[in-house]
Write an enzyme that holds these catalytic residues in place. Structure first.
Site, PDB file in Angstrom:
ATOM      1  N   GLU A 117       4.698 -34.251  -0.835  1.00 57.21           N
ATOM      2  CA  GLU A 117       3.585 -33.796  -1.151  1.00 57.21           C
ATOM      3  C   GLU A 117       3.715 -32.922  -2.449  1.00 57.21           C
ATOM      4  OE1 GLU A 117       0.152 -33.716   0.958  1.00 57.21           O
ATOM      5  OE2 GLU A 117       1.188 -35.348   0.437  1.00 57.21           O
ATOM      6  N   LYS A 157     -14.745  -7.731  -6.921  1.00 49.35           N
ATOM      7  CA  LYS A 157     -14.000  -8.834  -7.953  1.00 49.35           C
ATOM      8  C   LYS A 157     -13.309  -9.684  -7.087  1.00 49.35           C
ATOM      9  CE  LYS A 157     -10.791  -8.366 -11.786  1.00 49.35           C
ATOM     10  NZ  LYS A 157      -9.850  -7.513 -12.580  1.00 49.35           N
ATOM     11  N   ASP A 158     -12.595  -9.326  -6.260  1.00 49.58           N
ATOM     12  CA  ASP A 158     -11.778 -10.140  -5.182  1.00 49.58           C
ATOM     13  C   ASP A 158     -12.914 -11.337  -4.720  1.00 49.58           C
ATOM     14  OD1 ASP A 158      -9.590  -9.090  -5.640  1.00 49.58           O
ATOM     15  OD2 ASP A 158      -9.364  -8.195  -3.860  1.00 49.58           O
ATOM     16  N   HIS A 180       0.765  -1.244  -0.108  1.00 52.37           N
ATOM     17  CA  HIS A 180       0.072  -0.059   0.038  1.00 52.37           C
ATOM     18  C   HIS A 180       0.858   1.210  -0.048  1.00 52.37           C
ATOM     19  CE1 HIS A 180      -4.341  -1.526   0.982  1.00 52.37           C
ATOM     20  NE2 HIS A 180      -3.811  -2.396  -0.056  1.00 52.37           N
ATOM     21  N   SER A 216      -0.645  -1.211  -5.921  1.00 54.81           N
ATOM     22  CA  SER A 216      -0.534  -2.425  -6.870  1.00 54.81           C
ATOM     23  C   SER A 216       0.093  -1.788  -8.457  1.00 54.81           C
ATOM     24  CB  SER A 216      -1.974  -2.875  -7.022  1.00 54.81           C
ATOM     25  OG  SER A 216      -2.269  -3.346  -6.025  1.00 54.81           O
TER      26      SER A 216
END
Lengths: 420, 200
Positions: free
Chosen positions: A292, A248-249, A220, A224
């Protein structure tokens, strides 16, 4: 984009809080009106997806710990008791186990997104490095969590991975052995080992959560990145975080939950190994040890290098090298979309990582070992040779003048169309 | 301001001897550092093997039932101990190997000097060469090699084969091929009678 606060407290209690602990102001500025580049695509939703997965892992993990016993006699049975007897235990445990896979899946996409769009370049170096630190902490947490099941794969994964430290004996005799007995709390993997792995497995997610807060803080300050890699220039380049990106997220998280749900409800054991349903036996090593799936590329690197100490160096170096990418990449262009030469090397790197995953699951013999070695070489060459060199010799494509221009096209040339 | 008399206001004392203050600063910092380290040590050392783990130091094993060609596995300090009653051919095969052909030329025998060469005599029990007693842990990454059971695959050298990463050991437990850097270790042990040993 550190911006001026536009928050005005509207109620009495908000005014009271604002001069004491201004959390409403923080939320308003950072998650309400926070300016996001208007052109970010769906690859930018994985931050929210990862936050969601961390929350899933912490919540399911805390309730599983209420039923789990970290003792060599009790561990395996208590996991089976969770599966059979505890109310909703099957759901909680499968959600935690499948959730770990989903968490890594999202983290890998998030990392490759950062790589592709050059999100590690100035002024986002610390943001990137905190992300690599989170990835490293996730690997440690997942490894410790896997050990708690105390099945055959759990036990031998702990044995093999902790034994990596004995390679230090070749540097200073006794150093590795001393270190590994300190880690074990004994002369082999046993109850003290299991106990401390449990304690640390409970601790680490909260450390991750702390680093995530630093990660978001570091995000921040510059704001972005975006698919063009062009910095925000005017207000028309951005949209407020809420409601545009909360929605959107949120939608992306729902889509991701569909994938999560498919594995959780229809194939909860597909990503695991059947041998981990055999209780740990210190006297018998399974014929074929594999980690894994999310560790397979790193495991392939370990096995590709024939020297024990150098193999460990390669394994750790595969993560450590990521910290230095901001300075290894000499190109001033962020987004790979505008880098015609580097683009090919980037996609070859993606294929190389997938191939390493495949070779990590196979016995290291014949052509598979050879190709495992070639991919291991490329993995490191990509960062240490290609990134510095291509950035110097490459002629990038022309960047759009601004984010707005990349979305709407140039106003004066809109009639002719077809601009990049 | 109100009181500018330096004899009563300590902040106005003209300190022409800064070394006195340095002594206090350095002394306090050094004391804090030593104190911090002293507190850190118990927090680190608590992870080392505890008293009950260390007390499981030795075990007795009766070898009378182990016929020639057979092998048994016992647990010592949480580790498997391979005890093989080797056949004459296996001993011969181990004796025929030249030292120069071995990747690790040290005996790794806790009962001998650290520099003892990896001859079969130095690997086997003293004066009882058919007996081989060693920690059955691959020196690569700690897996348990196969080769104890009669029918199991023993690798190209007739000793042990590690399934994890393909290390091969000969009939004296010496590494011959694969990623393991060292011969399998010989624990401290001694024969207490003709057919009994004490390990540890």
């Amino acid at each position: 984009m550190a911006h001026e606060s536009t928050y005005t407290p509207s109620t009495g209690i908000e005014r009271w809080l604002d001069t004491r602990l201004p959390i409403p102001r923080l939320m308003h500025d950072q998650f309400g009106v926070f300016p996001m580049p208007r052109n970010v695509n769906y690859w930018w939703t994985f931050g929210a997806i990862l936050s969601f997965m961390l929350a899933v892992q912490i919540v399911t993990g805390i309730v599983l710990a209420m039923h789990y016993q970290p003792t060599t006699d009790g561990a395996f049975d208590s996991v089976e008791k969770i599966m059979r007897d505890v109310n909703w235990g099957w759901l909680l445990r499968y959600a935690h186990a499948v959730g770990a896979s989903m968490f890594f899946f999202a983290a890998f996409i998030h990392t490759f997104r950062g790589l592709y769009y050059g999100s590690y370049k100035a002024p986002r170096e610390i943001l990137w490095m905190l992300g690599v630190l989170i990835l490293f902490l996730m690997i440690a947490t997942a490894f410790m969590g896997y050990s708690l099941v105390w099945g055959q794969m759990s036990f031998w994964a702990v044995t093999v991975i902790t034994n990596l430290f004995t390679s230090l004996d070749t540097l200073i005799p006794g150093l590795g052995t001393t270190l590994v007995q300190w880690i074990w709390g004994g002369f082999s993997v046993g109850e003290p080992t299991l106990n401390r792995l449990f304690a640390l497995h409970y601790l680490f997610p909260f450390i991750i959560a702390g680093v995530v807060i630093l990660h978001i803080w570091a995000l921040h300050i510059p704001g972005s990145n975006n698919p063009t890699g062009v910095e925000v220039k005017t207000k028309s380049d951005t949209l407020p975080f809420h409601p545009y990106f909360t929605i959107k997220d949120g939608f992306a998280v729902v889509l991701f939950c569909l994938l999560f749900g498919v594995f959780l409800f229809y194939a909860p054991n597909y990503l695991g190994h059947t041998d981990n349903y055999i209780p740990a036996n210190p006297l018998q090593t399974p014929p074929h040890i594999v980690p894994e799936w999310y560790f397979l590329p790193f495991y392939a690197i370990l096995r590709a290098i024939p020297d024990k100490l150098l193999g460990v160096v390669g394994l750790i170096g595969a993560i450590v090298v990521l910290f230095f990418i901001p300075w290894l990449d000499t190109s001033r262009i962020r987004s790979v979309s505008y880098r015609p030469i580097f683009k090919w090397f980037f996609w070859l790197f993606v294929i190389c990582c997938l191939a390493l995953g495949y070779f990590g699951s196979q016995a290291p013999e014949g052509w598979k070992l050879l190709w495992g070695r070639i991919c291991t070489f490329y993995y490191f060459a990509f960062f240490l040779i290609i990134m510095p060199v291509v950035g110097l010799i490459e002629k990038p494509k022309r960047l759009p003048g601004s984010i707005t221009e990349s979305v709407l096209g140039k106003k004066d040339t809109s009639a002719s169309g077809g601009n990049a | 301001m109100a009181n500018s008399d330096s004899s009563t206001n300590p902040s106005l004392v003209d300190d022409d001897d800064p070394s006195r203050r340095d002594v206090i600063v350095i002394g306090a910092a050094a004391f804090a550092a030593i104190g911090g380290a002293a507190v850190l040590w118990p927090l680190l050392d608590q992870m080392n093997p505890d008293a009950s783990t260390l007390s499981l130091a030795s075990i007795d094993v009766d070898l009378a039932p182990v016929e020639e060609g057979q092998a048994i596995t016992v647990m010592w300090r949480g580790k498997p101990i391979f005890i093989r009653h080797r056949t004459a051919e296996e001993v011969e095969a181990a004796k025929d190997v030249k030292l120069a052909d071995l990747p690790d030329q040290l005996a790794r025998n806790a009962n001998l000097a650290d520099t003892a060469p990896a001859t079969d005599e130095n690997r086997a029990a003293a004066d009882k060469e058919p007996w081989l007693v060693m920690i059955g842990i691959c020196t690569h990454l700690g897996c348990i090699p196969q080769g104890q059971a009669v029918g199991s695959y023993k690798g190209e050298y007739g000793g042990w084969y590690c399934p994890c990463h393909g290390s091969q050991y000969d009939t004296a437990g010496r590494i011959r091929k694969g990623p393991a850097p060292e011969n399998m270790y010989i624990p401290p042990y001694a024969f207490t009678s003709d057919t009994k040993i004490k390990i540890g």
